[in-house]
Design a protein around this motif. Structure first.
Motif, PDB file in Angstrom:
ATOM      1  N   THR A 111       3.174  18.310  81.106  1.00  0.00           N
ATOM      2  CA  THR A 111       4.088  19.312  81.656  1.00  0.00           C
ATOM      3  C   THR A 111       5.459  19.223  81.011  1.00  0.00           C
ATOM      4  O   THR A 111       6.061  20.244  80.637  1.00  0.00           O
ATOM      5  CB  THR A 111       4.206  19.139  83.182  1.00  0.00           C
ATOM      6  N   VAL A 112       5.974  18.000  80.829  1.00  0.00           N
ATOM      7  CA  VAL A 112       7.275  17.838  80.175  1.00  0.00           C
ATOM      8  C   VAL A 112       7.214  18.336  78.733  1.00  0.00           C
ATOM      9  O   VAL A 112       8.130  19.039  78.262  1.00  0.00           O
ATOM     10  CB  VAL A 112       7.737  16.370  80.234  1.00  0.00           C
ATOM     11  N   GLY A 118       8.493  25.363  75.714  1.00  0.00           N
ATOM     12  CA  GLY A 118       9.060  26.600  76.249  1.00  0.00           C
ATOM     13  C   GLY A 118      10.536  26.746  75.936  1.00  0.00           C
ATOM     14  O   GLY A 118      11.057  27.871  75.801  1.00  0.00           O
ATOM     15  N   GLU A 119      11.236  25.623  75.797  1.00  0.00           N
ATOM     16  CA  GLU A 119      12.664  25.622  75.435  1.00  0.00           C
ATOM     17  C   GLU A 119      12.871  25.670  73.927  1.00  0.00           C
ATOM     18  O   GLU A 119      14.017  25.624  73.457  1.00  0.00           O
ATOM     19  CB  GLU A 119      13.327  24.369  76.012  1.00  0.00           C
ATOM     20  N   VAL A 220      12.890  13.761  71.101  1.00  0.00           N
ATOM     21  CA  VAL A 220      13.493  15.081  71.261  1.00  0.00           C
ATOM     22  C   VAL A 220      14.673  15.054  72.227  1.00  0.00           C
ATOM     23  O   VAL A 220      15.715  15.670  71.970  1.00  0.00           O
ATOM     24  CB  VAL A 220      12.432  16.091  71.753  1.00  0.00           C
ATOM     25  N   THR A 221      14.525  14.346  73.334  1.00  0.00           N
ATOM     26  CA  THR A 221      15.534  14.393  74.396  1.00  0.00           C
ATOM     27  C   THR A 221      16.560  13.272  74.313  1.00  0.00           C
ATOM     28  O   THR A 221      17.632  13.360  74.920  1.00  0.00           O
ATOM     29  CB  THR A 221      14.863  14.322  75.775  1.00  0.00           C
ATOM     30  N   GLY A 222      16.206  12.206  73.615  1.00  0.00           N
ATOM     31  CA  GLY A 222      17.081  11.044  73.592  1.00  0.00           C
ATOM     32  C   GLY A 222      16.977  10.198  74.841  1.00  0.00           C
ATOM     33  O   GLY A 222      17.762   9.265  75.037  1.00  0.00           O
ATOM     34  N   ARG A 305       5.644  27.284  88.843  1.00  0.00           N
ATOM     35  CA  ARG A 305       6.983  26.788  89.191  1.00  0.00           C
ATOM     36  C   ARG A 305       7.533  25.813  88.157  1.00  0.00           C
ATOM     37  O   ARG A 305       8.744  25.581  88.119  1.00  0.00           O
ATOM     38  CB  ARG A 305       6.957  26.117  90.569  1.00  0.00           C
ATOM     39  N   LEU A 306       6.681  25.241  87.340  1.00  0.00           N
ATOM     40  CA  LEU A 306       7.125  24.230  86.377  1.00  0.00           C
ATOM     41  C   LEU A 306       7.088  24.702  84.930  1.00  0.00           C
ATOM     42  O   LEU A 306       7.794  24.153  84.083  1.00  0.00           O
ATOM     43  CB  LEU A 306       6.268  22.967  86.517  1.00  0.00           C
ATOM     44  N   LEU A 307       6.258  25.693  84.630  1.00  0.00           N
ATOM     45  CA  LEU A 307       6.106  26.159  83.247  1.00  0.00           C
ATOM     46  C   LEU A 307       6.274  27.670  83.153  1.00  0.00           C
ATOM     47  O   LEU A 307       5.969  28.404  84.090  1.00  0.00           O
ATOM     48  CB  LEU A 307       4.723  25.782  82.712  1.00  0.00           C
ATOM     49  N   ARG A 308       6.727  28.113  82.002  1.00  0.00           N
ATOM     50  CA  ARG A 308       6.778  29.543  81.721  1.00  0.00           C
ATOM     51  C   ARG A 308       5.356  30.067  81.541  1.00  0.00           C
ATOM     52  O   ARG A 308       4.439  29.306  81.206  1.00  0.00           O
ATOM     53  CB  ARG A 308       7.620  29.785  80.475  1.00  0.00           C
ATOM     54  N   PRO A 309       5.139  31.364  81.750  1.00  0.00           N
ATOM     55  CA  PRO A 309       3.773  31.911  81.670  1.00  0.00           C
ATOM     56  C   PRO A 309       3.043  31.579  80.375  1.00  0.00           C
ATOM     57  O   PRO A 309       1.857  31.247  80.400  1.00  0.00           O
ATOM     58  CB  PRO A 309       4.004  33.424  81.825  1.00  0.00           C
ATOM     59  N   ALA A 310       3.733  31.627  79.256  1.00  0.00           N
ATOM     60  CA  ALA A 310       3.062  31.356  77.971  1.00  0.00           C
ATOM     61  C   ALA A 310       2.575  29.923  77.909  1.00  0.00           C
ATOM     62  O   ALA A 310       1.453  29.659  77.438  1.00  0.00           O
ATOM     63  CB  ALA A 310       4.012  31.643  76.814  1.00  0.00           C
TER      64      ALA A 310
END
Length: 393
Positions: A111-112, A118-119, A220-222, A305-310
């Motif tokens: 999910t992350v 998605g971002e 990616v996030t550090g 609620r956690l992910l965009r549709p794509a």
């Protein structure tokens, strides 16, 4: 991942994998009648409560020291448990117990990753060597998508000879229960191992994939993947009883104890394995949680609620595995006999087994967790519970 049948025959335990075996565990020479408890969480009558409790009692009678479950159907929720929280006592399993959930962790990691996709901070088809060029697994043919879906061909580190030399016996497991492993050390088990197949040409379950995905999240996030899971999933959903414990070996709060079978003077006896440093599983299986939190997570995930549709559509595009489930991106899926499509994940870790399933619309759910111990077939009994929980009412 070693099956429970292998555990019975050789004393080797399965680690944070998806269960595929058809054999149960060892039984004690004497058993007490299963203790039971149930909690109806609704003001309206709960349909099918008696069959659900009977299914749990069947599990604790033959295949587990203890078991607990939460079932949700629309507006009502049923929680029940059976068996004992600790062998040799009459202590019931609290319905709000915390437990180790093994490979269910993979759904959180996936999910992350998909949120980052998605971002537009990660590309689904980015190559492994683009993000982790220094790892021995780096390969331009392997993509993030392949890691998520277990189509990378990378060897499962828990299946390597080097790993099994260390963890191939109960004595070995007990001797290493306090050891802290780094991701690099886990990946080192696969050094020199060729790919099992060309990426995207076949499928095989590999915990190594998710160790690598966690490292990509950090790159990616550090921030460590545990921080991102907490920041992006646990806090927003209020999953206060869920944690990624890192090197912490204890399960806090009410919890059932997990066991491994150890031979002593020709008799196989239970050894408590509840205390365990779960870094040996890392991002592939360290989650500690509750049935309520897992149902809340999968409902939020599958209802968008956690992910965009794509990204949710990508997650639910499954590869045919040849097992009793197919695999999306960090999600298992299967069809019941009546045509009901379920999504979720199963998981094993020393002393614990978990199974989570949710309908596509998120309205009907089951999460069950058990501490395997007995002669019964826990996988078959879990299947019976699934059928009972999702029966039309």
């Amino acid at each position: 991942m070693l099956s429970r049948r292998a555990l019975l025959k050789s004393g080797v335990a399965g680690v944070f994998a998806v269960s595929t075996s058809t054999a149960g565990l060892l039984t004690l020479s004497a058993r007490t009648a299963p203790a039971t408890s149930a909690n109806k969480v609704a003001t309206s009558a709960t349909p099918g409560a008696a069959p659900l409790q009977q299914a749990l009692d069947a599990i604790s009678a033959t295949a587990a020291a203890g078991v607990l479950a939460e079932v949700r159907h629309g507006r009502w929720t049923w929680r029940g448990s059976s068996g004992v929280a600790r062998l040799g006592t009459t202590e019931r399993v609290p319905v709000h117990s915390r437990f180790r959930a093994g490979s269910v962790t993979k759904s959180f990691v996936a999910t992350v990753v998909l949120q980052l996709i998605g971002e537009r901070r990660i590309g689904l088809h980015d190559s492994l060597d683009q993000w982790l060029p220094a790892t021995t697994a780096a390969d331009h043919r392997i993509t993030v998508h392949h890691l998520l879906q277990h189509t990378s061909g990378i060897v499962n580190y828990t299946n390597t000879r080097a790993f099994r030399t260390l963890y191939g016996t109960v004595d070995g497991i007990l001797g290493l229960r306090d050891r802290t492993w780094t991701p690099a050390e886990l990946l080192a088990f696969t050094d020199g191992q060729p790919l099992l197949f060309e990426p995207a040409t076949s499928w095989t379950y590999s915990n190594t994939n998710y160790i690598l995905l966690a490292l990509i999240i950090e790159k990616v996030t550090g921030r460590p993947y545990r921080t991102e899971v907490k920041r992006r999933i646990l806090r927003p959903l209020g999953l206060h009883d869920t944690e990624l414990p890192g090197a912490s070996p204890t399960i806090t709060g009410p919890h059932p104890h997990g066991y491994l079978p150890q031979e002593q003077n020709g008799t196989l006896l239970p050894v408590d394995i509840t205390k365990l440093n779960p870094t040996v599983t890392g991002a592939s299986g360290e989650l500690v949680t509750t049935t309520t939190d897992l149902n809340r997570f999968y409902q939020a995930l599958l209802t968008g609620r956690l992910l965009r549709p794509a990204q949710l559509a990508q997650m639910r595009t499954a590869w045919t595995t040849g097992r009793d489930y197919d695999y999306g991106l960090g999600l298992q899926t299967k069809l019941l006999a009546d045509g009901t499509r379920l999504w979720g994940h199963e998981g094993d870790i020393f002393g614990y087994q978990t199974s989570c399933w949710t309908t596509e619309d998120g309205r009907r759910q089951l999460t069950v967790a058990a501490t395997p111990w007995g002669t019964g077939d826990l996988d078959e009994l879990f299947d019976t519970l699934v059928t009972t929980a999702f029966a039309s009412s």
